[in-house]
Design a protein around this motif. Structure first.
Motif, mmCIF file in Angstrom:
data_model
loop_
_atom_site.group_PDB
_atom_site.id
_atom_site.type_symbol
_atom_site.label_atom_id
_atom_site.label_comp_id
_atom_site.label_asym_id
_atom_site.label_seq_id
_atom_site.Cartn_x
_atom_site.Cartn_y
_atom_site.Cartn_z
ATOM 1 N N ASP A 34 45.485 -32.579 29.866
ATOM 2 C CA ASP A 34 46.139 -31.500 30.552
ATOM 3 C C ASP A 34 45.036 -30.139 30.223
ATOM 4 O OD1 ASP A 34 46.041 -30.479 27.879
ATOM 5 O OD2 ASP A 34 48.262 -30.639 27.551
ATOM 6 N N ILE A 35 45.396 -28.964 30.792
ATOM 7 C CA ILE A 35 44.687 -27.889 30.852
ATOM 8 C C ILE A 35 43.997 -27.538 29.458
ATOM 9 C CG2 ILE A 35 46.401 -26.142 30.586
ATOM 10 C CD1 ILE A 35 42.941 -25.734 32.586
ATOM 11 N N ARG A 72 49.748 -21.690 36.904
ATOM 12 C CA ARG A 72 50.112 -22.879 36.083
ATOM 13 C C ARG A 72 49.404 -22.787 34.679
ATOM 14 N NH1 ARG A 72 49.234 -28.501 38.089
ATOM 15 N NH2 ARG A 72 46.947 -28.139 37.264
ATOM 16 N N ASP A 73 48.171 -22.483 34.879
ATOM 17 C CA ASP A 73 47.198 -23.083 33.604
ATOM 18 C C ASP A 73 46.743 -21.802 33.107
ATOM 19 O OD1 ASP A 73 47.905 -25.711 33.774
ATOM 20 O OD2 ASP A 73 46.269 -26.230 35.212
ATOM 21 N N LEU A 106 40.680 -29.826 35.856
ATOM 22 C CA LEU A 106 41.472 -28.642 36.125
ATOM 23 C C LEU A 106 40.781 -27.348 35.559
ATOM 24 C CD1 LEU A 106 44.540 -30.116 34.107
ATOM 25 C CD2 LEU A 106 44.259 -29.973 36.428
#
Length: 119
Positions: A34-35, A72-73, A106
């Motif tokens: 994930d990030i 989102r990140d 990402l």
């Protein structure tokens, strides 16, 4: 004199000129993370490259950060960044949203630093 390291047919991952170190954009080598995980990998890879060039995170001048989905990140990235970045010597920084070369990348970061010691 220009010094180039980690050179391939497309680019040099590390370039040094007059004590200034330029790192090519760094992306995680594990795109399943994930990030936060990708950010941690990118920052660890940056530390390795800076060390190879005779520097460290306290000598970063500038960080250019590209996040795939900033809405989102951004918060997750900043959580990792804030835990990692030098509190005494923080670099200039920009963070923008950008399309990435691969769909599961990402974050990508470009660093400019100075040598921590003159050889």
């Amino acid at each position: 004199m220009v010094i180039r390291k980690q050179v391939n047919e497309r680019m040099s991952r590390i370039v040094e000129y007059s004590g200034v170190i330029y790192l090519a954009g760094i992306v995680s080598d594990d795109k399943d993370l994930d990030i936060k995980g990708q950010a941690q990998r990118v920052l660890a890879m940056a530390e390795e490259r800076l060390a190879e060039a005779g520097s460290n995170k306290d000598h970063i001048l500038r960080a250019e950060i590209f996040v795939k989905d900033i809405a989102r990140d951004f918060a997750g990235f900043n959580e990792v960044w804030d835990a990692w970045v030098s509190k005494e010597q923080p670099p200039a920084r920009a963070c923008v949203e950008a399309n990435m070369a691969s769909s599961n990348t990402l974050v990508e970061i470009i660093f400019t630093a100075v040598k921590s010691r003159i050889l």
